[in-house]
Design a protein around this motif. Structure first.
Motif: not given
Length: 238
Positions: A46-51, A110-112
């Motif tokens: 999730v953190l990688i996707g958000q980044l 979904p969280e990404m």
């Protein structure tokens, strides 16, 4: 502050009364480490996707020349303000349609794309980067990709760090999504497994809670300056 700190001190104090609890968790409860690994499997992607995605989406909301972008942005913000239980229903239907209903992907995808990172970074753009700087770069012939890579991206460290810290805490503490999407007990994250420890072995619950809180405390202590600066610069202008 006192009301918030007292429970933490109580749990920490109870956990050190019997130091053997930590040895039991680390060497005699392999399931505990497995559940912690499950939490990392969910949180890190999730953190990688958000980044990767949040800065690009935020830049689009900031600089896209489309007359309906503000309406779309506020609709996106409304999604963030909605109760989690409402968004779980369409997420469940989509996960079922994709065939990922009983896997971590049902939570990760979904969280990404959750709005928090996009909103923080977009407001950071608005409050910290002068629009005249972007226009000057366009007049010099710079492409949108060049502007994003050379001007915008180098100034994003505080906003991205603040967003990632908040998103990490949010996903480390998930409960509802795991209960809905993950049917197998061995797939559950540590946040759900803590309740089972309290029911089965309350004598090691306090040590388990301390171990559970350590990653969040470390992330916060290492990134508190970025968190304060990123949130203060992400305030919505009137």
């Amino acid at each position: 502050v006192i009301l918030a700190v007292i429970p933490l001190l109580f749990v920490a104090g109870k956990s050190v009364q019997v130091p053997e609890e930590y040895l039991i968790l680390l060497f005699k409860r392999p399931l505990y480490l497995r559940m912690m690994w499950n939490s990392l499997i969910i949180t890190i992607p999730v953190l990688i996707g958000q980044l990767l995605l949040a800065p690009l989406a935020a830049y689009g909301f900031w600089q896209c020349r489309w007359k309906y972008k503000e309406i779309l942005f506020y609709l996106y913000m409304i999604v963030m303000l909605m109760p989690l239980q409402l968004t779980l229903v369409p997420n469940y239907l989509v996960a079922n349609w994709l065939g990922i209903q009983n896997s971590s992907l049902a939570i990760i995808l979904p969280e990404m794309f959750q709005p928090l990172g996009v909103i923080l970074v977009r407001n950071y753009f608005t409050n910290s980067i002068p629009a005249s700087l972007i226009e000057a770069a366009r007049l010099d012939g710079a492409s949108e990709y060049r502007i994003y890579r050379s001007i915008v991206k180098p100034n994003l460290s505080s906003a991205i760090a603040a967003a990632l810290i908040l998103i990490f805490i949010d996903n480390w503490n998930i409960v509802d999504q795991a209960v809905i999407f993950l049917r197998e007990p061995y797939q559950q994250p540590l946040s759900v497994y803590l309740c089972q420890i309290l029911e089965e072995q309350p004598d090691i619950f306090y040590a388990a809670s301390v171990f559970y809180a350590v990653p969040v405390l470390l992330i916060f202590l290492m990134g508190q300056d970025y968190l304060i600066q990123g949130i203060s610069m992400s305030g919505v202008k009137a």
